[in-house]
Design a protein around this motif. Structure first.
Motif, PDB file in Angstrom:
ATOM      1  N   THR A 235       0.835  -1.205   0.000  1.00  0.00           N
ATOM      2  CA  THR A 235       0.000   0.000   0.000  1.00  0.00           C
ATOM      3  C   THR A 235       0.866   1.251   0.000  1.00  0.00           C
ATOM      4  O   THR A 235       0.630   2.200  -0.759  1.00  0.00           O
ATOM      5  N   GLY A 236       1.899   1.224   0.867  1.00  0.00           N
ATOM      6  CA  GLY A 236       2.830   2.347   0.915  1.00  0.00           C
ATOM      7  C   GLY A 236       3.516   2.561  -0.416  1.00  0.00           C
ATOM      8  O   GLY A 236       3.725   3.689  -0.865  1.00  0.00           O
ATOM      9  N   MET A 237       3.842   1.476  -1.090  1.00  0.00           N
ATOM     10  CA  MET A 237       4.528   1.583  -2.377  1.00  0.00           C
ATOM     11  C   MET A 237       3.607   2.139  -3.447  1.00  0.00           C
ATOM     12  O   MET A 237       4.038   2.869  -4.342  1.00  0.00           O
ATOM     13  N   ARG A 238       2.332   1.795  -3.317  1.00  0.00           N
ATOM     14  CA  ARG A 238       1.380   2.378  -4.264  1.00  0.00           C
ATOM     15  C   ARG A 238       1.349   3.885  -4.082  1.00  0.00           C
ATOM     16  O   ARG A 238       1.359   4.649  -5.052  1.00  0.00           O
ATOM     17  N   GLY A 239       1.368   4.300  -2.813  1.00  0.00           N
ATOM     18  CA  GLY A 239       1.390   5.727  -2.523  1.00  0.00           C
ATOM     19  C   GLY A 239       2.618   6.410  -3.091  1.00  0.00           C
ATOM     20  O   GLY A 239       2.575   7.565  -3.514  1.00  0.00           O
ATOM     21  N   ALA A 240       3.746   5.680  -3.102  1.00  0.00           N
ATOM     22  CA  ALA A 240       4.986   6.262  -3.624  1.00  0.00           C
ATOM     23  C   ALA A 240       5.039   6.208  -5.151  1.00  0.00           C
ATOM     24  O   ALA A 240       5.998   6.692  -5.752  1.00  0.00           O
ATOM     25  N   GLY A 241       4.045   5.602  -5.764  1.00  0.00           N
ATOM     26  CA  GLY A 241       3.973   5.568  -7.222  1.00  0.00           C
ATOM     27  C   GLY A 241       4.986   4.669  -7.885  1.00  0.00           C
ATOM     28  O   GLY A 241       5.573   5.034  -8.907  1.00  0.00           O
ATOM     29  N   VAL A 242       5.195   3.475  -7.327  1.00  0.00           N
ATOM     30  CA  VAL A 242       6.195   2.588  -7.920  1.00  0.00           C
ATOM     31  C   VAL A 242       5.708   2.030  -9.254  1.00  0.00           C
ATOM     32  O   VAL A 242       4.510   1.813  -9.456  1.00  0.00           O
ATOM     33  N   LYS A 243       6.669   1.823 -10.153  1.00  0.00           N
ATOM     34  CA  LYS A 243       6.342   1.261 -11.463  1.00  0.00           C
ATOM     35  C   LYS A 243       6.614  -0.243 -11.503  1.00  0.00           C
ATOM     36  O   LYS A 243       6.197  -0.945 -12.424  1.00  0.00           O
ATOM     37  N   ALA A 244       7.351  -0.739 -10.512  1.00  0.00           N
ATOM     38  CA  ALA A 244       7.626  -2.175 -10.415  1.00  0.00           C
ATOM     39  C   ALA A 244       8.037  -2.458  -8.979  1.00  0.00           C
ATOM     40  O   ALA A 244       8.448  -1.552  -8.252  1.00  0.00           O
ATOM     41  N   ILE A 245       7.890  -3.730  -8.590  1.00  0.00           N
ATOM     42  CA  ILE A 245       8.315  -4.119  -7.245  1.00  0.00           C
ATOM     43  C   ILE A 245       9.310  -5.271  -7.383  1.00  0.00           C
ATOM     44  O   ILE A 245       9.091  -6.201  -8.167  1.00  0.00           O
ATOM     45  N   VAL A 246      10.408  -5.168  -6.668  1.00  0.00           N
ATOM     46  CA  VAL A 246      11.371  -6.267  -6.630  1.00  0.00           C
ATOM     47  C   VAL A 246      11.196  -7.000  -5.308  1.00  0.00           C
ATOM     48  O   VAL A 246      11.032  -6.370  -4.259  1.00  0.00           O
ATOM     49  N   LEU A 247      11.214  -8.317  -5.356  1.00  0.00           N
ATOM     50  CA  LEU A 247      11.056  -9.116  -4.144  1.00  0.00           C
ATOM     51  C   LEU A 247      12.291  -9.978  -3.927  1.00  0.00           C
ATOM     52  O   LEU A 247      12.754 -10.661  -4.844  1.00  0.00           O
ATOM     53  N   THR A 248      12.830  -9.905  -2.727  1.00  0.00           N
ATOM     54  CA  THR A 248      13.825 -10.886  -2.296  1.00  0.00           C
ATOM     55  C   THR A 248      13.266 -11.437  -0.996  1.00  0.00           C
ATOM     56  O   THR A 248      13.619 -11.001   0.086  1.00  0.00           O
ATOM     57  N   THR A 249      12.335 -12.351  -1.143  1.00  0.00           N
ATOM     58  CA  THR A 249      11.500 -12.773  -0.007  1.00  0.00           C
ATOM     59  C   THR A 249      11.294 -14.282  -0.019  1.00  0.00           C
ATOM     60  O   THR A 249      11.826 -14.981  -0.879  1.00  0.00           O
ATOM     61  N   THR A 250      10.492 -14.768   0.921  1.00  0.00           N
ATOM     62  CA  THR A 250      10.106 -16.182   0.912  1.00  0.00           C
ATOM     63  C   THR A 250       8.891 -16.339   0.004  1.00  0.00           C
ATOM     64  O   THR A 250       8.196 -15.361  -0.274  1.00  0.00           O
ATOM     65  N   PRO A 251       8.588 -17.572  -0.422  1.00  0.00           N
ATOM     66  CA  PRO A 251       7.417 -17.769  -1.278  1.00  0.00           C
ATOM     67  C   PRO A 251       6.122 -17.270  -0.638  1.00  0.00           C
ATOM     68  O   PRO A 251       5.283 -16.672  -1.320  1.00  0.00           O
TER      69      PRO A 251
END
Lengths: 424, 403
Positions: A235-251
């Protein structure tokens, strides 16, 4: 009376101490070192007899990575079976000894001394906490190990034989792919959600590097590996207007991020490192949101049309019909193939001792795994052996859940990236 | 009243009733203790150089024992529930690495380069001081409230470990644990190695003796504390704070003191953990890892299985909780147990979790006094639970206090 009892006990303790000191004084010998010559005039020390070469697996079949771990173990074993069917290496059969540490460093630390004397090296060592704890042992025992953990931060140890590229380069290549496809542009803001630790920290290095090159702004979000709801972050990233999200996370976290990406109407492309995706996610409620996920990995996906990959997966399905199908199988097989190259080189040099194997590794400049991973070059210690990746997109209709969308490639940005321990 | 520093009046008008002992039984105990100690001293010889894995396991149990002894003093003797043990383990481990670390090792890491023994003592003192800083909380709360409050320290430790990476080395790859050395004798591999009965005394064997010395020291210090005035004031506070106050015990101070001492024991266990893992590395999350909630619960299990407040009980509890899983794993490797656990099913990890889970349930159901009570019965020293003991304010709860 109590005092007398205490005195008696103290005397006994003192006596016991004295006797052990006496025993300690009994002698002092040097440890024997160096190998002996075995069959075929080859020097050997640990884990190699005239008929067998024993390699170890310290894997995870009961902890958080048990699906991937089981796949890796199966891939390693398939390779060993193939090699043995073809007559073995250096006139010897390959045997694999498996231990399960359940992704716990303390358990691994106890199990290691039991496994170490029996094996020449580790065909697979899973888990970054485990790797960190065992690093001093690997150096002390002059052991070569292929980690199932792809951080470029571990390349300072010459005993680490990285199979494929590292997390930072996966992200660099992945972002380059997104830009080539017109999904992001110079100056954009992108989000990066990462697990604090070796895995996430290394992935973040990649996006930071790429951002420097292309004037991107990164909206970083650090999580722990047990945070399972990433909705707030997205949600926060939507507010920041991101054009893509990178994930280095667990499944599990990947599923949460993608579900939020869809539910919030953000619907931006999501780039994940190799371990972010597990086909089991396709059976979860998040399945319909997963299509935005691009996975950047050095190994071919399970469904890859690459002939060698097809051969391995067919073999796997015959041998383990009910087992989960994931990228671990081809990765495990690839680890074996690289070991095969090392062992053959060592055999040719007439030295199958641990030191000989490590030396043999540095002579390898182009290990060919028939496209399972890019061609590997181990001649410059500290640098990742390759920088090429496959890009795959989630697709529930194919086996393993990932469809290859870009063949092996290395972006110019990845070529120029300098890994933490790279010399020059 | 609260200003007084007079020691609590010790109501020992009569000596405690002599244990229902015959001289034969006493001798039995002494001989058994001696044999046990000799076995511990000769363990490296018994397992041989091929059995280093079992030695490593035994070292791990000693870490659990030292930490468990500290916690049993706090929970069992002073009656204060604490789940903060992993935090003090982390402080001890990081403290040792910082104090003994080589200043030249890395530009990003703080290392003071002190002699290792000084660093160990420093780490223990540091943990005591951190425990003291928590004293305003520890002194005012009790029971489940303190348990929950202390839990916050585990989260604090996670955050500090991740943030202060100049001390902790960061979650990425941590930092090396400085090698322990005593008067120039390094606890590391050497050539040539001294031998005992043909067994080379290398790093792991040396660490075993070091850990054994730490554990014995902790054991006897804790026994001493339990049997002295300090122990009596702990039990007085545990049983009835009002009564303790009326006897001249400064309740807040005693509670804070118990927390400090328990933290110091945990600090030593932390130093041992760093030496055992050869690594100091903060956890990646709060649930799994070396300093996580799982460890907090493991230590609580040690104390419960052992028997609240019993020092030998804590050692037995540590053997079960810390030793069992790893023993199963070693056995499964050596003897091929659970070989078909590749794709799910009963693995050594699962079985050991069942065993120690059911041990807790069985202990709580059938023997709330824990292993300590069972041991006491075996040794024929069982006191009738209904007889008020003379030294703890007429409590009628059974057991544990002075064993």
């Amino acid at each position: 009376m109590i005092a007398a009892r205490r005195a008696g006990r103290s005397a006994l303790i003192a006596g016991a101490l004295a006797s052990s000191l006496l025993l300690a004084a009994c002698g002092s010998t040097a440890d024997t070192a160096g190998g002996t010559e075995g069959a075929g005039g080859v020097i050997t020390d640990k884990g190699v007899t005239d008929t067998t070469i024993t390699l170890g697996i310290m894997g995870d079949t009961s902890g958080v990575f048990k699906n991937l771990g089981a796949g890796l173990n199966a891939g390693n074993q398939l390779w060993a079976d193939d090699v043995n069917a073809a007559g073995g290496i250096c006139g010897r059969q390959v045997e694999i000894e498996v231990v399960d540490h359940g992704y716990k460093a303390d358990v691994a630390k106890t199990l290691y001394p039991q496994l170490e004397p029996n094996v020449l090296g580790m065909v697979q060592l899973l888990g970054s906490p485990v790797l960190a704890a065992l690093e001093p042992n690997l150096i002390e025992d002059d052991m070569l190990a292929a980690p199932a953990s792809w951080s470029s931060e571990v390349l300072d140890n010459p005993g680490i034989m990285m199979i494929g590229t590292t997390y930072d380069l996966e992200v660099v290549n992945g972002l380059a792919y997104l830009q080539q496809q017109g999904l992001i542009a110079d100056g954009d803001t992108i989000g990066h959600i990462y697990i604090d630790g070796e895995y996430g920290g290394n992935g973040l290095k990649g996006s930071q590097y790429y951002a420097e090159q292309h004037g991107l702004t990164i909206n970083e979000a650090k999580v722990t590996s047990t945070d399972n709801d990433l909705t707030g972050i997205v949600t926060g990233m939507r507010g920041a207007g991101v054009k893509a999200i990178v994930l280095t996370t667990t499944p599990g976290q990947t599923a949460s991020a993608l579900a939020a990406n869809q539910a919030l109407g953000l619907n931006v492309p999501v780039l994940g490192n190799n371990p972010t995706f597990d086909p089991a996610l396709l059976d979860t409620p998040a399945a319909s949101a997963l299509g935005n996920l691009y996975v950047s990995a050095s190994n071919a996906p399970f469904s890859s049309p690459n002939p060698k990959a097809v051969e391995v997966t067919t073999e796997f399905k015959a041998a383990y019909p009910d087992a989960p199908r994931n990228a671990g199988i081809t990765t495990g097989y690839t680890e074996g193939l690289v070991w095969q190259n090392v062992l053959e080189a060592a055999c040719e040099a007439g030295d199958l001792s641990r030191a000989g194997v490590k030396t043999a590794l540095t002579t390898l400049t182009s290990v060919d795994t028939e496209g399972l991973v890019d061609v590997l070059d181990y001649s410059s210690p500290g640098a990742p052996p390759t920088r090429g990746v496959y890009i795959a997109q989630v697709d529930g209709s194919v086996e393993g859940g990932l469809r290859e969308v870009a063949p092996l490639f290395t972006s110019p940005e990845a070529e120029s990236y300098v890994a933490p321990f790279q010399e020059s | 009243m609260s200003e007084t520093l007079t020691p609590p009046a010790t109501p020992t008008t009569t000596p405690p009733p002599a244990p229902a002992s015959t001289p034969g039984r006493n001798w039995l105990k002494i001989v058994a203790t001696a044999v046990f100690l000799v076995v511990l001293l000769l363990l490296p010889v018994i397992v041989g150089n091929g059995g280093v894995a079992y030695l490593k396991l035994a070292q791990y149990i000693l870490i659990g024992a030292v930490g468990g002894i500290g916690l049993t003093l706090l929970v069992g003797q002073a009656g204060q529930l604490s789940l903060a043990h992993p935090f003090f383990l982390l402080v001890g481990a990081v403290g040792y690495a910082v104090l003994a670390g080589d200043p030249e090792e890395s530009d990003d890491l703080v290392g003071l380069g002190l002699p290792p023994l000084v660093a160990v003592i420093g780490a223990i003192v540091l943990c005591g001081l951190v425990g003291l800083a928590f004293a305003p909380v520890a002194g005012r709360l009790r029971g489940i409230y303190l348990g929950v409050a202390s839990l916050s320290l585990v989260f604090l430790g996670l955050w500090l470990g991740q943030s202060l990476d100049m001390f902790s080395g960061g979650t990425s790859s941590g930092r090396n644990a400085p090698v322990f050395a005593l008067f120039g004798f390094e606890f590391a591999n050497s050539t040539p190695a001294p031998t005992i009965a043909g067994v080379a005394i290398q790093k792991q064997q040396r660490l075993w003796y070091l850990f054994l010395a730490f554990a014995l020291m902790s054991y006897f210090l804790a026994r001493g504390a339990v049997n002295s005035r300090i122990g009596r004031s702990w039990r007085a506070v545990r049983d009835n704070e009002a009564a303790a106050t009326s006897m001249g015990v400064h309740v807040t101070r005693v509670k804070a003191g118990a927390f400090v001492i328990s933290s110091a024991f945990a600090g030593l266990a932390g130093v041992m953990t760093a030496l055992w893992l050869d690594l100091v590395k903060p956890d990646e999350n709060e649930f799994t890892g070396t300093y996580s909630l799982t460890v907090a619960i493991a230590f609580l299990a040690v104390v419960i299985i052992g028997g609240l407040g019993s020092v030998p009980g804590a050692v037995v509890g540590a053997t079960l909780v810390f030793g069992l899983q790893q023993f199963f794993l070693l056995g499964s490797q050596q003897f091929g147990w659970f070989a078909d656990a590749q794709f799910g099913g009963f693995s050594a990890v699962v079985v050991s979790a069942f065993v120690y889970g059911s041990a807790i349930v069985l202990v709580i159901l059938f023997e709330p006094g824990g292993m300590a009570a069972i041991g006491r019965r075996l040794l024929g020293r069982r006191r009738s639970p209904d007889v008020p003991s003379t030294d703890d304010g007429g409590r009628t709860t059974p057991r544990e206090d002075r064993s």
